[in-house]
Design an enzyme around this catalytic site. Structure first.
Site, PDB file in Angstrom:
ATOM      1  N   GLU B  70       0.786  -1.215   0.085  1.00  0.00           N
ATOM      2  CA  GLU B  70       0.039   0.213  -0.172  1.00  0.00           C
ATOM      3  C   GLU B  70       0.936   1.209   0.031  1.00  0.00           C
ATOM      4  O   GLU B  70       0.436   2.191  -0.595  1.00  0.00           O
ATOM      5  CB  GLU B  70      -0.910   0.178   1.117  1.00  0.00           C
ATOM      6  N   HIS B 139     -10.143  -5.046  10.087  1.00  0.00           N
ATOM      7  CA  HIS B 139     -10.864  -4.937   8.893  1.00  0.00           C
ATOM      8  C   HIS B 139     -12.500  -4.338   8.971  1.00  0.00           C
ATOM      9  O   HIS B 139     -13.172  -4.558   8.284  1.00  0.00           O
ATOM     10  CB  HIS B 139     -11.340  -6.437   8.258  1.00  0.00           C
TER      11      HIS B 139
END
Lengths: 321, 335, 366
Positions: B70, B139
């Site tokens: 990322e 998450h």
């Protein structure tokens, strides 16, 4: 690229401009005229100029904390830079960036970066733009030996490889990340790291403009030709501390004096071109004098320039809000 | 006009903008899927299928799958935005912000200011957020207050399919960096969505219900809950205005204040953890600017100050529920 | 329960005007129904006695549900109970069948412009169908209280002008000649020769231009609060409509359309906001407004030429029109019938739907 006399004159002028700029910032900072943090590039001139001599207006660079030299090498205006470092309204960034964020996107200079390792991902993006829009441009990430240990840098090696981007990673290894020796902090070698990611790694003596210039020529040729990224490990020295005010107690006694005497990039350049009868000493002396005058003017103008006003505090946050 | 899901609305916005503007690209982990693998191309279309079909239409040059890095690819999106593309980068779950935040808040968010106004960074980061998927602590978070805190970023939280399409097209056309937060539980919600491209401006709150007694300010999925509560309480004689600010930065403070001036009662519903979230921000705003209009103390409905738990029984307790919102509205209404 | 507009699925009984046992004439106001978009009166379709209010005030019922039972006094209560029981037993089946048979809008190529239209009524009923043309910023749903009722006896087609509704948003040639050409091309695409043209506001001017250019295509002409009869136009409305981007601002603008400002509902404002956000609409509206209302005056005034038409022409206006003054109704030749309705604003065909429908029925009947 065969360098002609004009190229050599330009190379020397750019290196001399960097040296004079940084020496003068060092002096003025000590006198208290410059706010904040500054990190000087003196001693590393052959790297920035040797690389950027191979670039043109299509090409982008991202820099480090130590960004003044890269700016000058990529064609930024030294007077506007000086005003920026003084925090003045007419500075290159309106006085809002300062030394650590100095940038000129119109020159393809995407900024010095206050975050170590901040530049390589950005330069992958600049290369992606060049590739997507087929501009033929390449993108160069300058990284220090400190930045070479950041995850962002290593991730960028991988991304540049798997996307086959026209990127050149230039690791400027001046021996110290802040006060910590690169001999201690870097595991393995920069060249082998590059090779481990599937890209060529070149090693050059960063005191030698010609060595850097030739390595960069090769890397740019690969990138423009579609062969993807490569890495150049440039070994060099800095003449000053990590930042201005750094007492450099971690360096050996006499270390800086010795490298200034024996491994000064400008002296080495001058000796080579004069011995080879490519340029006359008098030509180089004339450049020294012209540059000194420009830097004098730059400082005088920066000292006289107006600071930003209260109105400037709130502008330039968004394009629209 | 036809019924479309939140997922389809987002996909359609991306496809229409990519057709309109060749500088729009998308990138992210498995945005097409199957890169370099022996099986199907476009195997996933994003982990929940939101970008499915884009790669076959626009090719690998404009739909880029990335390594799981990322920092590198969000940063590359920032650099691409600063040099002439309009990238839409997908940060799969907003929880992964931790490994790439620098590129968003120190680079994209500050370029314009640090460079004296001379940088334009038309970046969109699409990212999934929110609890309810039994996806546990890493998450499921609602991290939009963190982005909202950063000057230079715009933060968009679409609450329905119609909102998602118009706000995403606006995000892509906007010249500033935009964080676009998609609630994973909303992807299969459906409503009428125009087939044509359209834009919804930032900084203009939407009143999804209009009433006289209580103002409910809610974000994202919580707008849906607030609407349910408003509809239920309407029948009991408590009429609520539901304000969906749509964007937390810019924030339409005028509409919130005007509504509180009318109702005198405020409930803020925020799925983000309670310290320094949008509920505290809006409560402070109202306390400072409309204190005199308040007829009752402000109520905030938020999760507790805990990570998002895994066990379904615990997660259900964690999420602000319609029941908790109803209780808060009844409390401020004194009914 | 009537169906007003494609999106209506249910309605709420607001108030009854008449009690059980009242004598009712056809066209009398029976009750008010509120939808999410608007509140409107239901008129009695027949003459008789109101024997039952089948739905109490406040009740929300699906389209097609039983609202009232009209019958003569000779019908027994038991017979009425039996009728209601049978209706309600069969209602769900019938409602589903009606829903399946409900007309859907369609898109036609009108001279290269994609035009959205909605056709209702039996195609075989009339040789000349009724064509309904909405005004500036409107769409075919503006005829929600007219088209279904007229379609009980006629073929009725409502269309979206270029730049409007679900028609193509490119109105690059947005002047009267271009809009009229698109209307004619729409008739061609539908294989319609002559039609009874009815237009509201800007749509009236379009219909008038079409009738004057091609008299053979106009079986009759109904001009509702029409543009094209005088120079005045409320530019605060035209510009405000284009400018308003927020619900609050737009609501205020739209209130100028009605004598009863409370008719502007949340859904009505939302629908128009959604329309205005579509790509191309802002430009299309600007183009059309620049063509039709340049300098704050109506560019095309044709009322004085209406005597050229052999087909019957009528003008209908709401007395309280704040967008185009009702005085323009008098700027027509004596051959034109003029009807000014009290208690109605610019959207007279919505506020006084029953009366407007009757006038259109009458001109179609000849």
């Amino acid at each position: 690229m065969q360098l002609n006399r004009d190229d050599l004159l330009k190379a020397y002028r750019d290196m001399r401009t960097i040296r004079a700029f940084e020496d003068r910032v060092h002096d003025e900072f000590a006198k208290g005229g410059i706010p904040g943090f500054v990190h000087l590039y003196a001693g590393e001139e052959a790297s920035g100029v040797g690389v950027c001599m191979n670039l043109d207006d299509r090409d982008k660079i991202a820099s480090t904390h130590r960004g003044h030299g890269h700016c000058i090498a990529k064609g930024c205006d030294a007077k506007a830079m000086m005003k920026e470092i003084y925090g003045k309204r007419d500075g290159l960034c309106g006085g809002k960036g300062g030394s650590m964020h100095i940038a000129d996107l119109s020159r393809g200079m995407m900024g010095a970066n206050g975050i170590v390792g901040g530049g390589p991902p950005l330069i992958c993006g600049a290369a992606l733009t060049a590739k997507t829009l087929k501009t033929g441009g390449v993108a160069v990430a300058f990284v220090g030996d400190g930045g070479s240990n950041q995850g962002t840098t290593l991730e960028s090696y991988n991304l540049a490889r798997v996307w086959n981007l026209p990127v050149i990673f230039v690791v400027e290894d001046n021996g110290y990340a802040e006060s910590t020796a690169s001999a201690w902090s870097v595991g393995g070698s920069q060249k082998k790291r590059a090779e481990a990611f599937g890209m060529p790694g070149l090693e050059v003596d960063g005191h030698d403009f010609f060595a850097v210039n030739e390595a960069a020529r090769q890397a740019v040729e690969w990138a423009r030709g579609g062969d993807g990224p490569s890495l150049i490990h440039v070994r060099l020295d800095r003449h000053y501390g990590h930042f201005e005010g750094d007492a450099m107690t971690y360096r050996a006694d006499g270390e800086v004096e010795k490298l200034r005497a024996e491994r000064d990039a400008l002296n080495i350049f001058r000796a080579k071109v004069v011995q080879a009868h490519l340029l006359e000493s008098s030509q180089l002396d004339a450049i020294d004098a012209e540059v000194a005058a420009i830097i004098d003017e730059a400082v005088a103008e920066a000292e006289d320039a107006s600071p930003p006003g209260e109105v400037d505090l709130l502008t330039d946050v968004y394009v629209s809000y | 006009m036809s019924k479309k899901s939140y997922r389809q609305a987002i996909n359609e916005a991306l496809a229409q903008e990519m057709r309109r503007d060749p500088t729009v690209i998308v990138m992210g982990e498995d945005n097409a899927g199957g890169m370099g693998a022996p099986g199907e191309d476009d195997a996933w279309g994003g982990v929940l299928g939101v970008t499915k079909g884009l790669m076959p239409e626009f090719g690998r040059e404009r739909v880029l799958d990335t390594p799981i890095s990322e920092s590198a690819f969000i940063g590359a999106a920032v650099g691409a935005a600063a040099t002439g593309l309009r990238p839409v980068a997908e940060l799969m779950f907003v929880d992964f912000l931790g490994v790439c935040f620098d590129q968003i808040f120190n680079q994209a968010g500050k370029f314009k200011y640090m460079f004296g106004g001379k940088a334009v960074t038309p970046l969109v980061v699409r990212t999934m957020y929110g609890a309810g998927f039994r996806a546990a602590s890493q998450h499921s978070q609602c991290l939009y207050p963190i982005f909202t805190h950063i000057p230079g970023l715009k933060v968009v939280i679409p609450s329905s399919p119609y909102e998602a399409k118009g706000l995403l097209i606006q995000s892509i056309r906007d010249d500033d960096p935009v964080i676009f937060l998609e609630h994973k539980v909303l992807y299969d919600d459906e409503e009428e969505v125009p087939d044509e491209p359209y834009t919804i401006p930032f900084g203009e709150a939407n009143l999804t219900r209009e009433g006289e007694d209580v103002t409910i300010v809610a974000f994202g999925r919580m707008v849906k809950f607030a609407n349910e509560v408003a509809d239920k309480l309407e029948k009991d004689g408590i009429s609520c205005t539901v304000v969906d600010p749509r964007t937390t930065s810019p924030l339409d403070t005028d509409t919130i204040l005007e509504s509180v001036e009318e109702t005198g009662r405020l409930v803020v519903v925020d799925e983000a953890n309670p310290r320094c979230n949008m509920a505290t921000d809006i409560s402070a705003l109202v306390a400072q600017e409309a204190f005199g209009a308040l007829k009752a103390p402000i109520k905030m409905v938020t999760p507790p100050h805990t990570p998002v738990p895994f066990a379904p029984q615990l997660e259900d307790l964690y999420i602000p529920s319609p029941e908790k919102i109803e209780a808060a509205v009844r409390a401020v209404a004194g009914a | 329960m009537p169906k007003w507009g494609l999106a209506m699925s249910e309605g709420t009984v607001v108030a009854w005007y008449l009690g059980e046992g009242a004598e009712v004439a056809k066209g009398d106001d029976l009750l008010d129904i509120e939808t999410t978009k608007i509140t409107n009166v239901v008129e009695s379709p027949h003459t008789g006695m109101l024997r039952r209010q089948a739905a109490p005030e406040g009740a929300t019922l699906p389209v097609g549900a039983l609202l009232a039972v009209l019958a003569g006094p000779e019908v027994s209560d038991a017979e009425i109970d039996a009728f209601m029981a049978e209706f309600n037993a069969n209602f769900e089946v019938e409602a589903a069948a009606a829903e399946a048979a409900a007309p859907e809008p369609e898109t036609r190529d009108a001279g290269g412009v994609a035009i959205n239209l909605l056709a209702m009524g039996d195609k075989t009923q009339d040789t000349a169908p009724i064509i309904l043309v909405h005004g500036f910023g409107g769409d075919l749903n503006n005829w929600m209280f007219n088209q279904p009722m007229l379609a009980e006896r006629h073929r009725v087609i409502a269309l979206d002008l270029p730049g409007h509704g679900r028609s193509a948003k490119d109105a690059s040639a947005g002047d009267m000649a271009a809009l009229s050409a698109t209307l004619l091309a729409s008739l061609d695409a539908l294989d319609i020769g002559a039609a009874h043209l009815a237009g509201h506001s800007l749509g009236g001017a379009v219909a008038m231009q079409t009738a004057l250019d091609q008299p053979a295509r106009a079986a009759s002409l109904t001009l509702v609060a029409s543009a094209g009869l005088g120079r005045d136009i409320n530019m605060d409305y035209i510009e405000g409509f284009q400018r308003a981007g927020r619900r609050k601002d737009l609501k205020q603008v739209l209130q100028a359309l009605f004598a009863d400002a409370s008719l502007v509902s949340r859904d009505m404002v939302d629908d128009i906001l959604k329309f205005k956000r579509l790509d191309g609409v802002e430009q299309a509206l600007a183009t059309i407004a620049d063509g039709a209302f340049a300098g704050g005056r109506q560019a095309s005034v044709l009322g004085h030429r209406l005597h050229e038409l052999e087909a019957p022409v009528q003008v209908i206006w709401g007395a309280d029109d704040q967008v185009i003054p009702a005085a323009h109704a008098r700027e027509v030749p004596a051959t034109v019938k003029v009807h000014i309705l009290d208690g109605a604003g610019h959207m007279v065909h919505m506020e006084k739907a029953g009366e407007v429908n009757a006038l259109i029925e009458a001109i179609v009947a000849g």
